[in-house]
Design an enzyme around this catalytic site. Structure first.
Site, PDB file in Angstrom:
ATOM      1  N   VAL A 116      29.063  33.965  37.704  1.00 35.47           N
ATOM      2  CA  VAL A 116      29.467  32.578  37.970  1.00 35.47           C
ATOM      3  C   VAL A 116      29.685  32.338  39.466  1.00 35.47           C
ATOM      4  CG1 VAL A 116      30.401  31.973  35.712  1.00 35.47           C
ATOM      5  CG2 VAL A 116      31.848  33.217  37.344  1.00 35.47           C
ATOM      6  N   TYR A 126      45.860  36.827  38.630  1.00 36.73           N
ATOM      7  CA  TYR A 126      45.268  36.046  37.533  1.00 36.73           C
ATOM      8  C   TYR A 126      45.996  34.714  37.367  1.00 36.73           C
ATOM      9  CZ  TYR A 126      43.781  35.409  32.595  1.00 36.73           C
ATOM     10  OH  TYR A 126      43.276  34.942  31.406  1.00 36.73           O
ATOM     11  N   LYS A 172      44.296  31.131  37.793  1.00 39.98           N
ATOM     12  CA  LYS A 172      44.229  30.294  36.592  1.00 39.98           C
ATOM     13  C   LYS A 172      44.935  28.959  36.806  1.00 39.98           C
ATOM     14  CE  LYS A 172      41.898  32.272  33.315  1.00 39.98           C
ATOM     15  NZ  LYS A 172      40.512  31.770  33.101  1.00 39.98           N
ATOM     16  N   SER A 182      40.645  39.292  21.858  1.00 39.51           N
ATOM     17  CA  SER A 182      39.323  39.566  22.441  1.00 39.51           C
ATOM     18  C   SER A 182      39.436  40.884  23.169  1.00 39.51           C
ATOM     19  CB  SER A 182      38.913  38.460  23.414  1.00 39.51           C
ATOM     20  OG  SER A 182      39.682  38.579  24.606  1.00 39.51           O
TER      21      SER A 182
END
Ligand code: NAI
Length: 305
Positions: free
Chosen positions: A74, A162, A166, A196
């Site tokens: 990305v 993170y 985020k 996940s």
């Protein structure tokens, strides 16, 4: 009414596993032509493989749907969008979902951990969305989704990098919502919690099994649809629970000119009293009291460029 995506082109980043895979399969079932983007690396952002994206494309095609694989990072968002343009000639929806983790307590965090998390989550979402933006503006239509995290909304031990990236996505989304609205480009944000490979080390197996990625997808699909009812909003979803989250602002206190830290301390209870709180939607609403006091508008938009 069934929510169809016929003739719509949907880019889902990080769609080779977990949430992205679930989103891609659902979009395809609803008639969308899907760009299944996935770099195919490990959860820490190392390595690369075409197999993750290819496998989901195969799944979609086997079920009679239309999809193409893109295996760029990305961080090269223009290449992801180019795949959509080359294959399908347009891009209607971008679901920014690709993600990795590099957890470490702040005391032990290395610059490399900070940088790669920023690059994949915030810079990557920026790059893909930035490349899609002119196409959406030209078409007068777009739906953009950001995937944030409760780690960013509330803080979480070991996830400073993170959490920062985020929550940066939420700021990006809220500004894109403002800038895109006149061209019918809507941008909303979802904070999921799901089982996940990303949560394999932090959630016990039975909890992960209960929190299926498929429970996040319905909200993502609705927010990506033509009939999306909101713009610039934040939602949380997990295990079949779907809710909206918003800022809350206390009524606050106005001080006379030349007030001190002691004055602020003396009114602390009032400053932090949420009895008559507001839920501002836009900057101007968040400044209502101040505008009244100053007797003038506090519109902060820069001259348009
Ligand atoms: P996952 O690891 O199952 O899937 C993420 C996918 O993104 C992987 O297939 C990976 O190869 C891909 N990816 C990673 N870096 C990439 C890059 N540079 N370019 C393209 N693809 C890349 O993880 P999961 O749980 O499905 O996460 C999806 C998103 O949801 C992530 O943004 C994650 O931060 C976010 N999230 C997930 C939560 C959860 O509880 N699972 C909680 C909060 C947020």
């Amino acid at each position: 009414m069934s929510l169809r995506f016929d003739d719509r082109v949907v880019i889902v980043t990080g769609a080779g596993n977990g949430l992205g895979r679930s989103h891609a399969l659902d979009f395809a079932q609803r008639g969308a032509r899907v760009v299944v983007n996935d770099l195919g690396g490990g959860i820490g952002g190392t390595g690369a493989s075409a197999s993750a994206a290819q496998a989901v494309v195969e799944e979609i095609r086997t079920a009679g749907g239309e999809a193409v694989a893109n295996t760029d990072s990305v961080e090269d968002g223009d290449k992801v969008v180019q795949t959509a343009m080359d294959t399908f000639g347009r891009v209607d929806v971008v679901v920014n979902n690709a993600g990795i983790l590099r957890d470490a307590s702040f005391a032990k965090m290395a610059d490399a951990d900070w940088d790669i998390i920023y690059r994949v989550h915030l810079y990557g979402s920026y790059k893909v969305t930035r490349a899609a933006w002119p196409h959406m503006r030209a078409a007068g239509y777009g739906r953009v989704l950001m995937t944030t995290s409760v780690a960013g909304l509330y803080g979480n031990f070991g996830q400073a990098n993170y959490a920062a990236a985020k929550l940066g996505l939420l700021g990006l989304a809220q500004t894109l919502a403002v800038e895109g609205a006149s061209k019918n480009i809507l941008c909303n944000t979802v904070a999921p919690t799901a089982g996940s490979r990303l949560t394999a080390t932090v959630l016990p197996e039975e909890v992960r099994a209960a929190l299926r990625p498929e429970y996040i997808t319905p909200l993502v699909v609705l927010l990506s649809h033509e009939s999306c009812p909101v713009n610039g909003k934040l939602f949380e979803a997990s295990g079949g629970w779907v809710s909206q989250t918003r800022w809350e602002q206390s009524e606050g206190v106005f001080f006379r000119e030349d007030f001190s830290a002691e004055d602020v301390m003396s009114r602390w209870e009032d400053i932090t009293d949420f009895a008559r709180s507001r839920h501002a939607d836009r900057i101007t609403q968040a400044r209502t009291g101040l505008e009244e006091r100053l007797g003038r508008s506090l519109e902060m938009a820069p001259q348009s460029r």
